[in-house]
Design a protein around this motif. Structure first.
Motif, PDB file in Angstrom:
ATOM      1  N   THR A 165      -3.405   6.059  -6.032  1.00 24.60           N
ATOM      2  CA  THR A 165      -3.101   6.369  -4.590  1.00 24.60           C
ATOM      3  C   THR A 165      -2.313   5.455  -3.621  1.00 24.60           C
ATOM      4  O   THR A 165      -2.862   3.824  -3.909  1.00 24.60           O
ATOM      5  CB  THR A 165      -4.362   7.156  -3.435  1.00 24.60           C
ATOM      6  N   ASN A 166      -1.842   5.947  -2.618  1.00 24.48           N
ATOM      7  CA  ASN A 166      -0.948   5.480  -1.271  1.00 24.48           C
ATOM      8  C   ASN A 166      -1.520   4.720   0.268  1.00 24.48           C
ATOM      9  O   ASN A 166      -1.734   3.954   0.678  1.00 24.48           O
ATOM     10  CB  ASN A 166       0.433   6.059  -1.561  1.00 24.48           C
ATOM     11  N   LYS A 167      -3.165   5.594  -0.163  1.00 25.82           N
ATOM     12  CA  LYS A 167      -4.147   6.043   0.938  1.00 25.82           C
ATOM     13  C   LYS A 167      -4.210   4.239   1.238  1.00 25.82           C
ATOM     14  O   LYS A 167      -5.411   4.380   2.497  1.00 25.82           O
ATOM     15  CB  LYS A 167      -4.708   6.755   1.126  1.00 25.82           C
ATOM     16  N   LEU A 168      -4.990   3.565   0.105  1.00 24.21           N
ATOM     17  CA  LEU A 168      -5.911   2.807   0.173  1.00 24.21           C
ATOM     18  C   LEU A 168      -5.014   1.472   0.339  1.00 24.21           C
ATOM     19  O   LEU A 168      -3.861   1.750  -0.191  1.00 24.21           O
ATOM     20  CB  LEU A 168      -7.000   2.551  -1.369  1.00 24.21           C
ATOM     21  N   GLU A 169      -4.865   0.414   0.272  1.00 20.18           N
ATOM     22  CA  GLU A 169      -5.151  -0.903   0.872  1.00 20.18           C
ATOM     23  C   GLU A 169      -5.436  -1.862  -0.565  1.00 20.18           C
ATOM     24  O   GLU A 169      -6.901  -0.882  -1.486  1.00 20.18           O
ATOM     25  CB  GLU A 169      -5.408  -1.785   1.734  1.00 20.18           C
ATOM     26  N   ALA A 170      -4.633  -2.968  -0.777  1.00 20.88           N
ATOM     27  CA  ALA A 170      -5.437  -3.365  -2.033  1.00 20.88           C
ATOM     28  C   ALA A 170      -6.826  -3.576  -2.663  1.00 20.88           C
ATOM     29  O   ALA A 170      -8.136  -3.539  -3.899  1.00 20.88           O
ATOM     30  CB  ALA A 170      -4.642  -4.213  -2.371  1.00 20.88           C
ATOM     31  N   ILE A 171      -6.864  -3.804  -1.315  1.00 25.06           N
ATOM     32  CA  ILE A 171      -8.547  -4.408  -1.090  1.00 25.06           C
ATOM     33  C   ILE A 171      -9.459  -3.585  -1.792  1.00 25.06           C
ATOM     34  O   ILE A 171     -10.689  -3.496  -2.311  1.00 25.06           O
ATOM     35  CB  ILE A 171      -8.757  -5.338   0.082  1.00 25.06           C
ATOM     36  N   GLN A 172      -9.606  -2.274  -0.978  1.00 24.57           N
ATOM     37  CA  GLN A 172     -10.241  -0.913  -0.754  1.00 24.57           C
ATOM     38  C   GLN A 172     -10.031  -0.486  -2.579  1.00 24.57           C
ATOM     39  O   GLN A 172     -11.334  -0.066  -2.862  1.00 24.57           O
ATOM     40  CB  GLN A 172      -9.353   0.039  -0.132  1.00 24.57           C
ATOM     41  N   ILE A 206      -9.206  -2.557  -5.167  1.00 18.30           N
ATOM     42  CA  ILE A 206     -10.352  -3.307  -6.072  1.00 18.30           C
ATOM     43  C   ILE A 206     -12.292  -2.862  -5.280  1.00 18.30           C
ATOM     44  O   ILE A 206     -12.461  -2.988  -6.178  1.00 18.30           O
ATOM     45  CB  ILE A 206      -9.772  -5.192  -5.014  1.00 18.30           C
ATOM     46  N   ALA A 207     -12.558  -2.701  -4.591  1.00 16.47           N
ATOM     47  CA  ALA A 207     -13.814  -2.091  -4.257  1.00 16.47           C
ATOM     48  C   ALA A 207     -13.789  -0.951  -4.977  1.00 16.47           C
ATOM     49  O   ALA A 207     -15.167  -1.126  -5.546  1.00 16.47           O
ATOM     50  CB  ALA A 207     -13.825  -2.117  -2.710  1.00 16.47           C
ATOM     51  N   TRP A 208     -13.150  -0.294  -5.190  1.00 13.62           N
ATOM     52  CA  TRP A 208     -13.065   0.996  -5.482  1.00 13.62           C
ATOM     53  C   TRP A 208     -14.110   0.744  -6.748  1.00 13.62           C
ATOM     54  O   TRP A 208     -14.672   1.388  -7.930  1.00 13.62           O
ATOM     55  CB  TRP A 208     -12.327   1.953  -5.177  1.00 13.62           C
ATOM     56  N   LEU A 209     -12.886   0.310  -7.873  1.00 15.48           N
ATOM     57  CA  LEU A 209     -12.488  -0.470  -9.302  1.00 15.48           C
ATOM     58  C   LEU A 209     -13.679  -0.744  -9.388  1.00 15.48           C
ATOM     59  O   LEU A 209     -14.790  -0.186 -10.525  1.00 15.48           O
ATOM     60  CB  LEU A 209     -11.045  -0.932  -9.224  1.00 15.48           C
ATOM     61  N   ILE A 255      -7.535   6.533  -8.832  1.00 14.36           N
ATOM     62  CA  ILE A 255      -7.610   5.060  -7.272  1.00 14.36           C
ATOM     63  C   ILE A 255      -6.478   3.839  -7.185  1.00 14.36           C
ATOM     64  O   ILE A 255      -6.164   3.904  -5.969  1.00 14.36           O
ATOM     65  CB  ILE A 255      -8.724   4.002  -7.714  1.00 14.36           C
ATOM     66  N   LEU A 256      -5.745   3.865  -8.452  1.00 13.68           N
ATOM     67  CA  LEU A 256      -4.801   3.118  -8.749  1.00 13.68           C
ATOM     68  C   LEU A 256      -3.475   3.782  -8.255  1.00 13.68           C
ATOM     69  O   LEU A 256      -2.869   2.665  -7.894  1.00 13.68           O
ATOM     70  CB  LEU A 256      -4.349   2.754 -10.116  1.00 13.68           C
TER      71      LEU A 256
END
Length: 57
Positions: free
Chosen positions: A19-26, A28-31, A16-17
């Motif tokens: 990957t460049n495919k997710l925005e910061a808010i995404q 945080i949500a996954w974490l 999760i940390l």
């Protein structure tokens, strides 16, 4: 079984940390999701991440 779930949890956080495919808010949500659902959360992430990679590769 506990050792395996800890390994899966750690690997999911690293993925999760990094990957460049997710925005910061995404991220945080996954974490938060994997933190509150430590067994099923990483599994859901791995399923979503694999389909995400196939579509956006």
């Amino acid at each position: 079984m506990t050792f395996l779930s800890v390994i899966v949890f750690i690997v999911s956080w690293i993925m999760i940390l990094r990957t460049n495919k997710l925005e910061a808010i995404q991220k945080i949500a996954w974490l938060i999701g994997t933190l509150f659902l430590p067994v099923i959360g990483p599994v859901i992430f791995f399923v979503k991440y694999s389909s995400f990679r196939e579509v956006h590769s």
